[in-house]
Design a protein around this motif. Sequence first.
Motif, PDB file in Angstrom:
ATOM      1  N   GLU A 107      14.848  24.942  14.042  1.00 22.25           N
ATOM      2  CA  GLU A 107      16.087  25.655  13.727  1.00 22.25           C
ATOM      3  C   GLU A 107      15.845  27.160  13.677  1.00 22.25           C
ATOM      4  N   GLY A 108      14.708  27.562  13.078  1.00 26.57           N
ATOM      5  CA  GLY A 108      14.370  28.987  13.011  1.00 26.57           C
ATOM      6  C   GLY A 108      14.172  29.582  14.393  1.00 26.57           C
ATOM      7  N   ALA A 109      13.470  28.864  15.257  1.00 26.30           N
ATOM      8  CA  ALA A 109      13.230  29.344  16.618  1.00 26.30           C
ATOM      9  C   ALA A 109      14.549  29.450  17.384  1.00 26.30           C
ATOM     10  N   LYS A 110      15.425  28.467  17.247  1.00 24.38           N
ATOM     11  CA  LYS A 110      16.725  28.488  17.934  1.00 24.38           C
ATOM     12  C   LYS A 110      17.603  29.617  17.400  1.00 24.38           C
ATOM     13  N   ALA A 111      17.504  29.904  16.110  1.00 28.21           N
ATOM     14  CA  ALA A 111      18.290  30.997  15.530  1.00 28.21           C
ATOM     15  C   ALA A 111      17.848  32.332  16.126  1.00 28.21           C
ATOM     16  N   LEU A 112      16.504  32.487  16.329  1.00 26.71           N
ATOM     17  CA  LEU A 112      16.013  33.723  16.946  1.00 26.71           C
ATOM     18  C   LEU A 112      16.530  33.856  18.383  1.00 26.71           C
ATOM     19  N   VAL A 113      16.507  32.772  19.148  1.00 29.95           N
ATOM     20  CA  VAL A 113      17.007  32.792  20.531  1.00 29.95           C
ATOM     21  C   VAL A 113      18.494  33.136  20.529  1.00 29.95           C
ATOM     22  N   LYS A 114      19.245  32.526  19.629  1.00 32.19           N
ATOM     23  CA  LYS A 114      20.682  32.781  19.556  1.00 32.19           C
ATOM     24  C   LYS A 114      20.942  34.245  19.230  1.00 32.19           C
ATOM     25  N   THR A 115      20.238  34.777  18.249  1.00 35.12           N
ATOM     26  CA  THR A 115      20.434  36.172  17.852  1.00 35.12           C
ATOM     27  C   THR A 115      20.109  37.102  19.018  1.00 35.12           C
ATOM     28  N   SER A 116      18.994  36.833  19.676  1.00 32.85           N
ATOM     29  CA  SER A 116      18.589  37.664  20.814  1.00 32.85           C
ATOM     30  C   SER A 116      19.614  37.568  21.939  1.00 32.85           C
ATOM     31  N   THR A 117      20.054  36.359  22.262  1.00 30.02           N
ATOM     32  CA  THR A 117      21.025  36.146  23.344  1.00 30.02           C
ATOM     33  C   THR A 117      22.352  36.822  23.001  1.00 30.02           C
ATOM     34  N   CYS A 118      22.794  36.683  21.775  1.00 30.23           N
ATOM     35  CA  CYS A 118      24.067  37.281  21.371  1.00 30.23           C
ATOM     36  C   CYS A 118      23.975  38.806  21.388  1.00 30.23           C
ATOM     37  N   GLN A 119      22.825  39.332  20.979  1.00 29.22           N
ATOM     38  CA  GLN A 119      22.662  40.781  21.010  1.00 29.22           C
ATOM     39  C   GLN A 119      22.710  41.287  22.458  1.00 29.22           C
ATOM     40  N   THR A 120      22.045  40.572  23.356  1.00 28.99           N
ATOM     41  CA  THR A 120      22.059  40.950  24.770  1.00 28.99           C
ATOM     42  C   THR A 120      23.475  40.910  25.305  1.00 28.99           C
ATOM     43  N   TYR A 121      24.202  39.868  25.013  1.00 25.32           N
ATOM     44  CA  TYR A 121      25.588  39.720  25.466  1.00 25.32           C
ATOM     45  C   TYR A 121      26.461  40.844  24.910  1.00 25.32           C
ATOM     46  N   ASP A 122      26.327  41.060  23.591  1.00 25.99           N
ATOM     47  CA  ASP A 122      27.142  42.095  22.954  1.00 25.99           C
ATOM     48  C   ASP A 122      26.844  43.477  23.541  1.00 25.99           C
ATOM     49  N   MET A 123      25.581  43.761  23.781  1.00 25.62           N
ATOM     50  CA  MET A 123      25.215  45.057  24.351  1.00 25.62           C
ATOM     51  C   MET A 123      25.796  45.191  25.757  1.00 25.62           C
ATOM     52  N   GLY A 124      25.672  44.113  26.521  1.00 27.84           N
ATOM     53  CA  GLY A 124      26.228  44.155  27.877  1.00 27.84           C
ATOM     54  C   GLY A 124      27.730  44.286  27.859  1.00 27.84           C
ATOM     55  N   ARG A 125      28.382  43.562  27.016  1.00 28.84           N
ATOM     56  CA  ARG A 125      29.841  43.586  26.935  1.00 28.84           C
ATOM     57  C   ARG A 125      30.324  44.962  26.508  1.00 28.84           C
ATOM     58  N   THR A 127      28.665  47.793  26.686  1.00 33.73           N
ATOM     59  CA  THR A 127      28.286  48.816  27.671  1.00 33.73           C
ATOM     60  C   THR A 127      29.206  48.744  28.872  1.00 33.73           C
ATOM     61  N   ASN A 128      29.465  47.538  29.406  1.00 32.45           N
ATOM     62  CA  ASN A 128      30.331  47.362  30.574  1.00 32.45           C
ATOM     63  C   ASN A 128      31.770  47.691  30.234  1.00 32.45           C
ATOM     64  N   PHE A 129      32.161  47.441  29.027  1.00 36.57           N
ATOM     65  CA  PHE A 129      33.534  47.657  28.616  1.00 36.57           C
ATOM     66  C   PHE A 129      33.837  49.138  28.475  1.00 36.57           C
ATOM     67  N   SER A 130      32.816  49.879  28.081  1.00 37.40           N
ATOM     68  CA  SER A 130      33.044  51.288  27.844  1.00 37.40           C
ATOM     69  C   SER A 130      32.989  52.102  29.123  1.00 37.40           C
TER      70      SER A 130
END
Length: 131
Positions: A107-125, A127-130
């Motif tokens: 669960e801890g490992a999956k939470a890290l992957v989720k956080t990293s993936t969501c951060q990447t998505y949010d940064m891309g969204r 950045t692309n949105f702006s």
Amino acid sequence: LEPSLTSLASMQAFVRSQVEHAVREGLQASNMSEDVVRALDVIKVQIKTLNASILVQHQEDQGEIADSLTLISECAKEGGGSDPAMENLRGAVEQRRSGHATCRREEGAKALVKTSTCQTYDMGRLTNFSE
């Protein structure tokens, strides 16, 4: 009652001192009124009854303490691993603990992957949105 007269022993000592005082002063039962003699008889009976009752209660309490100590020692012996059913239960508990620990690590490992993936998505969204 005075605080010093709250125990049976102190009451007995008080009554004894009063009798000794009466003897020293030359007071005898023949000089006492019938009410006083009856009251002393009642007190004497009550003290004997209390003594007998306390001894019985003490013996009962000692018996209960001995029984409890026996149960505790038997429980300690049984908990030592001599019972196969207890060993089976211990094994099952250890398996579940191990499974739970593994699940928490995953669960801890999956939470890290989720956080990293969501951060990447949010940064891309963002950045692309702006742009």
